[in-house]
Motif scaffolding. Sequence first.
Motif, PDB file in Angstrom:
ATOM      1  N   PRO A  40      23.761  39.867  40.613  1.00  0.00           N
ATOM      2  CA  PRO A  40      23.817  39.287  41.282  1.00  0.00           C
ATOM      3  C   PRO A  40      23.419  38.288  41.141  1.00  0.00           C
ATOM      4  O   PRO A  40      21.807  38.218  41.319  1.00  0.00           O
ATOM      5  CB  PRO A  40      23.361  40.245  42.284  1.00  0.00           C
ATOM      6  N   GLY A  41      23.979  36.571  42.046  1.00  0.00           N
ATOM      7  CA  GLY A  41      22.990  35.752  41.969  1.00  0.00           C
ATOM      8  C   GLY A  41      23.836  34.888  41.832  1.00  0.00           C
ATOM      9  O   GLY A  41      23.755  33.799  42.571  1.00  0.00           O
ATOM     10  N   ARG A  42      24.351  34.122  40.613  1.00  0.00           N
ATOM     11  CA  ARG A  42      25.159  32.816  40.896  1.00  0.00           C
ATOM     12  C   ARG A  42      26.663  33.374  39.069  1.00  0.00           C
ATOM     13  O   ARG A  42      25.971  34.378  38.212  1.00  0.00           O
ATOM     14  CB  ARG A  42      24.383  31.874  39.816  1.00  0.00           C
ATOM     15  N   ALA A  47      36.632  36.802  37.663  1.00  0.00           N
ATOM     16  CA  ALA A  47      36.538  35.863  36.788  1.00  0.00           C
ATOM     17  C   ALA A  47      35.520  34.782  37.196  1.00  0.00           C
ATOM     18  O   ALA A  47      36.907  34.348  37.956  1.00  0.00           O
ATOM     19  CB  ALA A  47      36.909  36.149  35.424  1.00  0.00           C
ATOM     20  N   GLY A  48      34.977  34.213  37.035  1.00  0.00           N
ATOM     21  CA  GLY A  48      35.121  32.714  37.561  1.00  0.00           C
ATOM     22  C   GLY A  48      34.642  31.775  36.420  1.00  0.00           C
ATOM     23  O   GLY A  48      35.693  31.242  36.249  1.00  0.00           O
ATOM     24  N   THR A  49      33.929  31.656  35.927  1.00  0.00           N
ATOM     25  CA  THR A  49      33.285  30.379  34.295  1.00  0.00           C
ATOM     26  C   THR A  49      34.644  31.004  33.483  1.00  0.00           C
ATOM     27  O   THR A  49      35.089  29.449  33.591  1.00  0.00           O
ATOM     28  CB  THR A  49      32.283  30.507  34.009  1.00  0.00           C
ATOM     29  N   ALA A  50      35.215  32.346  33.717  1.00  0.00           N
ATOM     30  CA  ALA A  50      36.075  31.654  32.447  1.00  0.00           C
ATOM     31  C   ALA A  50      37.076  31.346  32.678  1.00  0.00           C
ATOM     32  O   ALA A  50      38.177  30.593  32.070  1.00  0.00           O
ATOM     33  CB  ALA A  50      36.040  33.459  31.842  1.00  0.00           C
TER      34      ALA A  50
END
Length: 160
Positions: free
Chosen positions: A76-78, A127-130
């Motif tokens: 966890p963190g970013r 999903a964030g970056t993807a």
Amino acid sequence: MMVSQPEKWVDDIADAGGSLYCFHLEATSDPLPIIDHIHERKMKAGVAISPDTPSTAVTDEIAEAADMLLVMTVYPGRGGQKFLERCVPKVAELRARFPDKDIEVDGGVGPKTIDVCADAGSNVIVAGTAIFNAEEPEKVIALLKSTVDVAQAKIAAKRA
Ligand SMILES: O=C(CO)[C@@H](O)[C@H](O)COP(=O)(O)O
């Protein structure tokens, strides 16, 4: 909630209109009263485990009280971290013990990593970056959803 003392923020999140409150198991020695409090405030309760926490830390009692179990597949963190495939067996172990529970994965999940998550039994995907870095985010979202739907149907068929 990536916070220490997760019990402190339940009311604030409920007052702000939250419908789900997910907290880290590592952040408390007494998760059951927190889950009760979350339910009293009419929210769903999620319990998250970090990559170094075994799935067995989620006892039957905790899992039965919670609505959702979250297996973090990054520290966890970013956002933007590499998917930790070694966490996937924890999804399978939880799915085997809790066939009807929502089981979420979060961290490094995208088109290249969704198959193992879905096959292990995860039915809730973060999903964030993807998605945010995709040229066609809607296609990525559709792929993630359809992969989970197909895997869930296979798992249900095996159970029938
Ligand atoms: O909060 C976290 C990690 O701390 C996750 O929710 C990530 O932010 C998801 O982002 P990607 O790993 O998909 O970029």
